[in-house]
Design a protein around this motif. Structure first.
Motif, PDB file in Angstrom:
ATOM      1  N   UNK A 244       0.845  -1.202   0.000  1.00 34.92           N
ATOM      2  CA  UNK A 244       0.000   0.000   0.000  1.00 34.92           C
ATOM      3  C   UNK A 244       0.872   1.240   0.000  1.00 34.92           C
TER       4      UNK A 244
ATOM      5  N   UNK B 184      -4.415   5.278   4.114  1.00 36.18           N
ATOM      6  CA  UNK B 184      -5.710   5.527   3.464  1.00 36.18           C
ATOM      7  C   UNK B 184      -6.011   4.425   2.443  1.00 36.18           C
ATOM      8  N   UNK B 185      -5.006   4.051   1.674  1.00 32.51           N
ATOM      9  CA  UNK B 185      -5.205   3.010   0.660  1.00 32.51           C
ATOM     10  C   UNK B 185      -5.510   1.664   1.322  1.00 32.51           C
ATOM     11  N   UNK B 186      -4.801   1.377   2.421  1.00 31.61           N
ATOM     12  CA  UNK B 186      -5.048   0.128   3.162  1.00 31.61           C
ATOM     13  C   UNK B 186      -6.507   0.083   3.637  1.00 31.61           C
TER      14      UNK B 186
ATOM     15  N   UNK C  57      -9.150   1.855   2.490  1.00 28.70           N
ATOM     16  CA  UNK C  57     -10.094   1.797   1.355  1.00 28.70           C
ATOM     17  C   UNK C  57     -10.134   0.403   0.742  1.00 28.70           C
ATOM     18  N   UNK C  58      -8.962  -0.211   0.568  1.00 31.33           N
ATOM     19  CA  UNK C  58      -8.929  -1.542  -0.046  1.00 31.33           C
ATOM     20  C   UNK C  58      -9.608  -2.572   0.856  1.00 31.33           C
TER      21      UNK C  58
END
Lengths: 90, 486
Positions: free
Chosen positions: B334, B338-340, B342-343
């Protein structure tokens, strides 16, 4: 109509990714739900009436026993030295 | 006499041991659950351990409570310490609570035998049972029709005699509607009557835990056990002075029964449901109750009002699922936290949950908050006021529970139409009122029809008293797929 920019902002605030090939269907679905919700925004309301509130009693702000650290960490996929762990990316 | 009392006397007379009884239910689950999908988790060890404890007490001559040794089940959004609680979501598939919900801990104190956790719509969002991350529960009356939801597995289990009673949760009809579709009695208590501590939150201002069973007596006994003040839920601060059970047989002569014109004459209610509900009203009249006609056009706005408030609260409540502290965490590389998050959320939440989070986030964002959310709250207050006025003229209100009997599976595409199926049930949630579903007839196609009795706040005793008197008068036989439940 919900614009692409608006939709992307809602998805960002929701912390959800919407795949490009799903975008049209999800956006149209949200639009349909918002059209339904519009019934509310157009409904008349008795504005002269004050809002009714019910209050719940608050407890004293006293320190008491709670869950142990081990219990709290027991459902995390990664933890270390008593902390939740998030992988660092280089 | 309800099933719980019958089991209680069989245990006391040693006609059957608690272990034998529990094993019977576990075998029935083993035999039928792959077809019915009523349970997401079966807790055999826990059930047998409690059963042995009850048998030991009985052999020592110790007294046991009415609910002791009675095999029961719980919807999988109610926390059970050390027992996986999934909300039927990929997000919580491996989540094991470290504490019990108050409602369950009160039953545990009485040695209730927990058979397992019931299937449900993911995070209690839905009214068909089809939004579960496992196979949907089947309606025992007709497998091609939905059980209703979101307490789908609870209804399926009790109706199929895989459990004596179940705790469900009701945010917009989720106990009453599946009870109606599966021929059961299901109670949504007054908001604040039963602690929500340990109930995994969806829409906190609307939801309540409530019992589902095959008789009014059983629902009353379970309600009495789980209700009452709890310091762990600040909205639950009322002690009931008397049990509802002690009032079941009170006279209902002179009670004022309200019928709402918008439902009794509503075009959206099927004619056979209207007929069945009218018969109930006539029965009450014959028993000495007085019928009062009410008009409440505000209730026609209840579904969109509910939808806005429930989704807004859901978007806030479900923001806690970040993939870090508990719940599903996406794997891989990631670029940011934030990406972690959201995913993890995007991979684990199902379609309906995502829809409601997006909807809720939208109605709370920027100027839309006053346009939708604040307005919905005003209209909710208005509905509360209309009910308060109605209860000056009557003691209880009778409506259909659902516009039609159980409908066919796979209507997912008609999202807005599906929401309108809850039009009769939602007003009681918005106005925080107690309401019970009671089976009152059978459709031409052999499906159960339910009537709803709504009472004033904290008047569960009267609501169940009215329900019991009708049950006695009509000599209801609560049918289950495999015969009348005796």
């Amino acid at each position: 109509m919900i614009t692409r920019e608006e939709f992307e902002n809602i998805a960002l605030l929701s912390k959800l990714y919407v795949a490009e090939d799903e975008y049209s269907a999800v956006c149209a679905d949200l639009q349909q739900m918002m059209d339904f919700a519009d019934e509310v925004s157009q409904a008349p309301v008795e504005t002269e009436q004050s809002r009714t509130f019910e209050y719940t009693p608050l407890r004293e702000d006293e320190v008491s026993e709670s869950l142990s650290k081990n219990d709290v960490l027991s459902n995390a996929r990664l933890c270390e030295n008593g902390y939740f762990k998030v992988e660092k990316n280089d | 006499m309800g099933k719980i009392e019958r089991i209680h006397s069989s245990l006391l007379s040693r006609e059957v041991s608690c272990r034998e009884l529990t094993e019977e239910y576990l075998s029935a689950i083993e035999r039928d659950n792959s077809t019915l999908s009523a349970f997401v988790t079966v807790t055999e060890d826990c059930a047998l351990e409690t059963a042995d404890k009850v048998d030991k007490k009985l052999s020592k001559g110790e007294s046991i409570g009415m609910l002791s040794g009675v095999p029961m089940s719980i919807k999988d959004n109610i926390s059970t310490k050390g027992i996986r609680t999934t909300c039927c979501s990929k997000m919580l598939w491996n989540y094991t609570p470290v504490y019990d919900a108050t409602a369950y801990s009160r039953l545990k104190l009485q040695d209730a035998v927990l058979l397992g956790k019931n299937n449900m719509d993911e995070f209690a969002m839905g009214n068909t049972g089809e939004n579960s991350c496992i196979a949907p529960s089947k309606n025992p009356f007709d497998m091609s029709r939905v059980t209703g939801g979101s307490s789908s597995g609870s209804a399926c289990a009790v109706s199929s005699n895989l459990s004596v009673y179940s705790l469900g949760s009701d945010t917009g009809g989720s106990v009453r509607q599946p009870a109606a579709f599966c021929g059961l009695v299901g109670l949504k208590p007054t908001f604040g009557a039963v602690s929500r501590y340990g109930l995994i939150a969806y829409a906190s201002s609307l939801e309540q835990i409530g019992p589902m069973a095959t008789s009014v007596e059983d629902v009353s006994l379970v309600f009495d056990a789980i209700s009452g003040k709890d310091v762990l839920d600040s909205t639950c601060n009322r002690e009931y002075e008397e049990s509802t059970f002690s009032h079941l047989n009170d006279s209902i002569k002179g009670k004022r029964v309200g019928i709402i014109r918008e439902f009794s004459q509503g075009e959206h209610i099927s004619s056979e449901v209207k007929e069945a509900v009218n018969k109930v009203v006539c029965t009450y009249e014959a028993m000495g109750a007085n019928v009062v006609e009410l008009t409440m056009p505000e209730l026609l706005q209840a579904v969109p009002v509910y939808y806005i408030i429930a989704c807004a609260e859901a978007s806030s409540n479900l923001a806690r699922y970040d993939g870090i502290r508990y719940g599903y965490r996406a794997q891989g590389d990631f670029q940011s936290v934030h990406e972690l998050i959201c995913r993890s959320r995007s991979e684990a939440f199902g379609k309906e949950v995502k829809r409601r989070i997006l909807m809720g986030t939208n109605v709370l964002s920027g100027d839309k908050c006053s346009y939708y959310y604040d307005k919905a709250k005003l209209l909710k207050d208005n509905i509360c006021r209309q009910f308060a006025r109605a209860f000056e003229k009557c003691d209880v209100i009778i409506t259909p529970t659902t516009p039609t009997p159980a409908f066919e599976c796979n209507r997912k595409a008609e999202s807005v139409e599906l929401l309108c199926e809850d039009a009769c049930a939602i007003p009681a949630n918005l106005a925080s009122l107690p309401a019970v579903n009671l089976p009152c007839g059978v459709s031409k196609t052999g499906l159960p029809i339910g009537v709803q009795i709504i009472g004033n706040k904290f008047c569960e005793a009267l609501v169940l008293n009215m329900a019991y008197k009708y049950q006695q008068e009509a000599q209801l036989e609560f049918c289950t797929k495999w015969g009348v439940s005796q």
